[in-house]
Design a protein around this motif. Structure first.
Motif, mmCIF file in Angstrom:
data_model
loop_
_atom_site.group_PDB
_atom_site.id
_atom_site.type_symbol
_atom_site.label_atom_id
_atom_site.label_comp_id
_atom_site.label_asym_id
_atom_site.label_seq_id
_atom_site.Cartn_x
_atom_site.Cartn_y
_atom_site.Cartn_z
ATOM 1 N N GLY A 13 22.501 -32.130 -105.643
ATOM 2 C CA GLY A 13 21.132 -31.918 -106.077
ATOM 3 C C GLY A 13 20.950 -30.732 -106.996
ATOM 4 O O GLY A 13 19.892 -30.530 -107.555
ATOM 5 N N PHE A 14 21.975 -29.915 -107.170
ATOM 6 C CA PHE A 14 21.926 -28.808 -108.115
ATOM 7 C C PHE A 14 23.342 -28.272 -108.267
ATOM 8 O O PHE A 14 24.211 -28.527 -107.438
ATOM 9 C CB PHE A 14 20.975 -27.692 -107.676
ATOM 10 N N SER A 15 23.540 -27.500 -109.274
ATOM 11 C CA SER A 15 24.849 -26.930 -109.557
ATOM 12 C C SER A 15 25.226 -25.896 -108.492
ATOM 13 O O SER A 15 24.758 -24.769 -108.507
ATOM 14 C CB SER A 15 24.816 -26.267 -110.934
ATOM 15 N N SER A 16 26.028 -26.302 -107.550
ATOM 16 C CA SER A 16 26.493 -25.396 -106.492
ATOM 17 C C SER A 16 27.888 -25.847 -106.071
ATOM 18 O O SER A 16 28.126 -26.217 -104.934
ATOM 19 C CB SER A 16 25.534 -25.426 -105.304
ATOM 20 N N HIS A 17 28.814 -25.825 -107.025
ATOM 21 C CA HIS A 17 30.130 -26.393 -106.808
ATOM 22 C C HIS A 17 31.207 -25.516 -107.432
ATOM 23 O O HIS A 17 30.917 -24.686 -108.296
ATOM 24 C CB HIS A 17 30.182 -27.793 -107.413
ATOM 25 N N ASN A 18 32.446 -25.709 -106.960
ATOM 26 C CA ASN A 18 33.562 -24.971 -107.532
ATOM 27 C C ASN A 18 34.852 -25.742 -107.298
ATOM 28 O O ASN A 18 34.871 -26.717 -106.558
ATOM 29 C CB ASN A 18 33.663 -23.568 -106.932
ATOM 30 N N ILE A 19 35.911 -25.287 -107.933
ATOM 31 C CA ILE A 19 37.208 -25.948 -107.868
ATOM 32 C C ILE A 19 38.290 -24.887 -107.762
ATOM 33 O O ILE A 19 38.138 -23.784 -108.294
ATOM 34 C CB ILE A 19 37.432 -26.825 -109.132
ATOM 35 N N ALA A 66 27.692 -28.121 -96.507
ATOM 36 C CA ALA A 66 28.737 -27.865 -97.496
ATOM 37 C C ALA A 66 29.880 -28.833 -97.253
ATOM 38 O O ALA A 66 30.122 -29.274 -96.119
ATOM 39 C CB ALA A 66 29.225 -26.429 -97.406
ATOM 40 N N TYR A 67 30.569 -29.166 -98.344
ATOM 41 C CA TYR A 67 31.624 -30.168 -98.285
ATOM 42 C C TYR A 67 32.844 -29.691 -99.054
ATOM 43 O O TYR A 67 32.750 -28.890 -99.972
ATOM 44 C CB TYR A 67 31.133 -31.491 -98.885
ATOM 45 N N GLN A 68 33.989 -30.224 -98.659
ATOM 46 C CA GLN A 68 35.248 -29.948 -99.334
ATOM 47 C C GLN A 68 36.007 -31.256 -99.463
ATOM 48 O O GLN A 68 36.012 -32.086 -98.554
ATOM 49 C CB GLN A 68 36.077 -28.946 -98.542
ATOM 50 N N MET A 69 36.653 -31.434 -100.610
ATOM 51 C CA MET A 69 37.459 -32.620 -100.859
ATOM 52 C C MET A 69 38.781 -32.145 -101.448
ATOM 53 O O MET A 69 38.787 -31.278 -102.326
ATOM 54 C CB MET A 69 36.716 -33.533 -101.846
ATOM 55 N N ASN A 70 39.900 -32.676 -100.949
ATOM 56 C CA ASN A 70 41.212 -32.182 -101.348
ATOM 57 C C ASN A 70 42.089 -33.269 -101.941
ATOM 58 O O ASN A 70 41.974 -34.439 -101.583
ATOM 59 C CB ASN A 70 41.935 -31.581 -100.139
ATOM 60 N N VAL A 85 34.747 -27.972 -103.771
ATOM 61 C CA VAL A 85 33.759 -27.589 -102.760
ATOM 62 C C VAL A 85 32.374 -27.618 -103.378
ATOM 63 O O VAL A 85 32.206 -27.371 -104.568
ATOM 64 C CB VAL A 85 34.028 -26.189 -102.153
ATOM 65 N N TRP A 86 31.375 -27.946 -102.557
ATOM 66 C CA TRP A 86 29.991 -27.921 -103.006
ATOM 67 C C TRP A 86 29.087 -27.790 -101.800
ATOM 68 O O TRP A 86 29.470 -28.086 -100.684
ATOM 69 C CB TRP A 86 29.646 -29.152 -103.844
#
Length: 169
Positions: free
Chosen positions: A107-113, A136-140, A125-126
């Motif tokens: 819903g808004f820019s709140s992510h990183n790699i 918050a979520y993480q995907m690997n 992550v976001w």
């Protein structure tokens, strides 16, 4: 950058020591990611890779460089959908086909790699600030961003007292 850019991020290629810079730029009436790599450490002579048309209209692109020089990019669309793409060594300046449908949408820019400097692991992550409490979520990926696991919910940080609100910020 040879164009005015926004939302810049920087990393170094651990294989060469060259600076890698990412940001978004205006291209026609669109905003698209742009990645630059230095010709040599500290040379200040950059070559560019544009995300358009492969990545389409996307913005806020954090980048990270893995152990073998793969450049990973994690931009968002104007509707806050996330995508992932990469430029593998030897494929400069071509981005891979984007991985899309990464959910839930923040819903808004709140992510990183983050890409590992010692293995093929990449992590996205976001957080979703519109939820209360925030999620918050993480995907690997364990193969350099080729395949991805299912997003996992992250536990919120501990609150340190009754006057502290749990937050990912």
């Amino acid at each position: 950058f040879d164009k005015r850019a926004g939302y810049a991020s920087i990393d170094a290629d651990p294989a060469t020591g060259n600076a890698i810079v990412g940001g978004h730029v205006v291209s026609g009436s669109n905003v698209v990611p742009r990645v630059a790599r230095d010709a040599a450490p500290g040379a200040g002579i950059f070559e560019y890779a544009d995300g358009e048309p492969v990545l389409g209209v996307t913005q806020w692109p954090p980048i990270s460089v893995s152990q073998n020089g793969t450049i990973s990019i994690f931009p968002m669309t104007a509707t806050y959908d996330m995508s992932y793409s990469r430029i593998a060594p030897g494929n400069w300046p071509t981005f891979s086909t984007p991985v899309t449908g990464i959910l839930p949408s923040p819903g808004f820019s709140s992510h990183n790699i983050a890409a590992s400097k010692v293995s093929n692991k990449v992590s996205l992550v976001w957080e979703i600030s519109t939820n209360t409490p925030q999620d918050a979520y993480q995907m690997n990926s364990t193969d350099g961003g080729i395949t991805w696991d299912t997003p996992a919910t992250l536990n919120p940080p501990a609150a340190f007292g009754s006057d502290t609100v749990t937050s990912y910020y």
